[in-house]
Design a protein around this motif. Structure first.
Motif, mmCIF file in Angstrom:
data_model
loop_
_atom_site.group_PDB
_atom_site.id
_atom_site.type_symbol
_atom_site.label_atom_id
_atom_site.label_comp_id
_atom_site.label_asym_id
_atom_site.label_seq_id
_atom_site.Cartn_x
_atom_site.Cartn_y
_atom_site.Cartn_z
ATOM 1 N N ILE A 340 -2.405 -33.042 -25.475
ATOM 2 C CA ILE A 340 -2.268 -32.720 -24.053
ATOM 3 C C ILE A 340 -0.783 -32.569 -23.754
ATOM 4 O O ILE A 340 -0.012 -33.509 -23.952
ATOM 5 C CB ILE A 340 -2.878 -33.817 -23.160
ATOM 6 N N THR A 496 -3.204 -21.429 -18.976
ATOM 7 C CA THR A 496 -4.447 -22.108 -19.345
ATOM 8 C C THR A 496 -5.643 -21.316 -18.816
ATOM 9 O O THR A 496 -5.510 -20.487 -17.919
ATOM 10 C CB THR A 496 -4.503 -23.540 -18.766
ATOM 11 N N HIS A 505 -12.222 -24.739 -21.577
ATOM 12 C CA HIS A 505 -11.968 -25.370 -20.278
ATOM 13 C C HIS A 505 -10.802 -24.696 -19.569
ATOM 14 O O HIS A 505 -9.909 -24.125 -20.212
ATOM 15 C CB HIS A 505 -11.682 -26.858 -20.476
ATOM 16 N N GLU A 508 -7.470 -25.737 -20.836
ATOM 17 C CA GLU A 508 -7.202 -25.525 -22.254
ATOM 18 C C GLU A 508 -6.281 -24.327 -22.423
ATOM 19 O O GLU A 508 -6.397 -23.328 -21.713
ATOM 20 C CB GLU A 508 -8.506 -25.309 -23.007
ATOM 21 N N PHE A 515 -4.253 -28.772 -24.565
ATOM 22 C CA PHE A 515 -4.427 -28.656 -23.130
ATOM 23 C C PHE A 515 -3.078 -28.791 -22.430
ATOM 24 O O PHE A 515 -2.136 -29.378 -22.983
ATOM 25 C CB PHE A 515 -5.380 -29.750 -22.621
ATOM 26 N N VAL A 538 -8.666 -33.515 -17.244
ATOM 27 C CA VAL A 538 -8.540 -33.021 -18.610
ATOM 28 C C VAL A 538 -9.287 -33.894 -19.612
ATOM 29 O O VAL A 538 -9.654 -33.432 -20.700
ATOM 30 C CB VAL A 538 -7.044 -32.911 -19.005
#
Length: 562
Positions: A340, A496, A505, A508, A515, A538
């Protein structure tokens, strides 16, 4: 040196007495131990075995006050426990613990202490509150932790002081020019004045003008990374977004490691007061809010590696399949199933030729009590028109003679919250100069002496100012992602939600399993609450990714490299 007011006003919460039922419930998390009268159980600077719950006998807690002198903080008796936040994460103790009569006790190691917090919620709440308040007391009393000796106002002294303050670590600062204890230390260790500042660590080691990471290692804030471990997720950045993701991920059973190149809290941690964050009607300082999140993450077992900077992101493999590896600026490796990115943004610098000459001593990118003391009673200039600038201006107005608020636009209405505008208008010593930019800085050496500015109409002014604060926005901290094939927008923020497919997502990136959240994400709302929301959101995406890849989440595992 006297103990802080917190020791008096919140004594019962800092040092609660456990009932026999409490002790019985806690005993299953610990191991029996006995200590002889006069035995030093823990020395300041050493890692304590854990939280020490006293069944019988007495234990004295002392802190160093200089000159080989010690001050008693508390004497623990039966039903008390010895320890503070350092014991939550196996870091060196900030105080010395000594048995003053034979002691029967049990010791709860850090791992089991975190289990106690989760499994015994009401009891864990009392223990956690006590640990936090004890750290607050140590911070207020200034009688524990490393000692920094240097010339007041020097850039390196301010850097070290700022790092420890933002890390929530107790310390003392001694003026090499006026403090007799400082002069004694300089003479005892035969330090050349040109090598100042120096840092005396609790274990007795002397550092000559250390970098932040060197200091952090000396006092035990960071430990070497075990590159044989495979974490469920590595989080880059410990601002609001990163800390929120860490708390939610760890509380749901994922193994988490967090890296940040400076200190926890990000830009939010430097805010003097946040008044529009939900649930805090009287406001809260950014440091206080972020410290709570930081401690909360440690409560759930998050491994913090701060300061340490991510330098390169790549892909590796073991017998279980693909995973990501991060190489840090200290040439260490972090292995994780997912990543992340919450690396936030870097402060934007003013386009003035000699700006670097004054950075660190006279030019500042945040306004904390350290800077407020430096410029008390003076005139200061502050450039910016966002909420951070408004919060800083209001805070500084309570300490300085005049705040000259330089705004490039026509006013504050388009970029600042209304409550801050009203607060600024109510402060007679904040002077707003719209459509005005800084054109030159003048001074000698590291010391700023005056600031020159120009209005859009061409009128110029000069003011004798020794401290300039810059809150002119930030650029995305994504340079370290070069070569990682992660898509960025035209301004360098991470894109993203651009890859098609129902399994991907919105948070992502263009690479599966990586992410982006918070300020570093393209299109994000630059607010603390929004960052925290993305940090929570997330984690659901993270679970979905791990399930999609057939990787069962859990505690960190040992790598088996092919």
């Amino acid at each position: 040196m006297s103990l802080s007011a917190t020791y008096v006003t919140r004594h019962d919460q800092m040092f609660p007495t456990l009932s026999s039922d409490d002790i019985a419930r806690m005993r299953r998390f610990g191991m029996a131990a006995t200590f002889a009268a006069g035995e030093r159980i823990v020395r300041a600077g050493d890692v304590a075995p854990g939280l020490i719950v006293i069944v019988s006998g007495k234990v004295e807690i002392t802190q160093d006050v200089g000159g080989d002198r010690h001050e008693t903080i508390i004497v623990h008796g039966p039903g008390s426990f010895a320890g503070e936040l350092a014991q939550l994460s196996e870091r060196p103790s900030l105080v010395t613990t000594k048995a003053i009569e034979p002691v029967d006790a049990f010791v709860i190691p850090s791992r089991r202490l975190r289990d106690l917090m989760v499994q015994e919620a009401s009891l864990g709440e009392r223990v956690m509150r006590a640990l936090i308040l004890r750290r607050v007391g140590l911070l207020e009393s200034g009688g524990s932790g490393p000692i920094i000796v240097g010339h007041q106002g020097s850039g390196d002294l301010l850097r070290l002081q700022g790092f420890l303050t933002r890390s929530g670590h107790p310390h003392r600062v001694l003026d090499a020019d006026t403090d007799p204890c400082a002069k004694t230390l300089v003479e005892r260790f035969q330090v050349d004045p040109h090598h100042l500042p120096i840092v005396l660590c609790p274990d007795g080691k002397i550092l000559l003008n250390p970098g932040d990471r060197e200091l952090a290692r000396c006092i035990g804030l960071v430990k070497p990374i075990d590159n044989s471990k495979l974490y469920d997720v590595a989080i880059i950045g410990a601002g609001p977004a990163g800390l929120a993701a860490a708390v939610y991920a760890a509380s749901e059973g994922l193994s988490v490691i967090v890296l940040d190149c400076r200190a926890f809290g990000g830009q939010a941690g430097a805010s003097a007061r946040i008044e529009n964050y939900l649930g805090f009607p009287t406001g809260i300082s950014g440091m206080a809010l972020m410290a709570r999140a930081y401690n909360q993450a440690q409560k759930f077992g998050v491994e913090m590696v701060i300061p340490n900077e991510a330098g390169h992101l790549g892909v590796a493999a073991d017998v279980a399949g693909k995973h990501y590896h991060l190489r840090t600026s200290s040439d260490e490796i972090v292995n994780a199933r997912a990543v992340i990115v919450a690396s936030g943004a870097r402060y934007r610098r003013l386009d003035v030729a000699n700006l670097a000459q004054f950075e660190g001593t006279s030019v500042h990118y945040w306004a904390s009590p350290i800077e407020a003391r430096l410029c008390g009673g003076q005139e200061v200039a502050l450039v910016g028109a966002g909420n951070s600038a408004g919060q800083a201006a209001v805070f500084l107005a309570g300490h300085v003679k005049t705040v000259w608020l330089l705004v490039r636009g026509a006013g504050l209405e388009s970029s600042m919250s209304r409550y801050l505008i009203e607060r600024i208008e109510a402060q007679p010593n904040i002077k707003v100069l719209p459509e005005t930019t800084v054109i030159a800085l003048d001074g000698q050496g590291e010391n700023l002496e005056s600031v020159r500015w120009r209005s859009r109409q061409g009128e110029e002014g000069t003011c004798p100012i020794r401290h300039l604060f810059l809150f002119i926005g930030a650029d995305p901290n994504t340079d370290w992602l070069a070569g990682s094939d992660i898509a960025l927008d035209e301004k360098g923020f991470i894109r993203t939600g651009i890859t098609a497919g129902p399994e991907r997502h919105l948070l992502e990136t263009s690479r599966s399993g990586i992410f982006a959240i918070g300020d570093v994400r393209s299109g994000s709302v630059k607010r603390v609450a929004a960052a925290v929301g993305e940090g929570a959101q997330v984690v659901a995406a993270l679970h979905a990714y791990l399930a999609r890849e057939g990787q069962a989440p859990g505690v960190s595992q040992t790598m088996r490299m092919t």
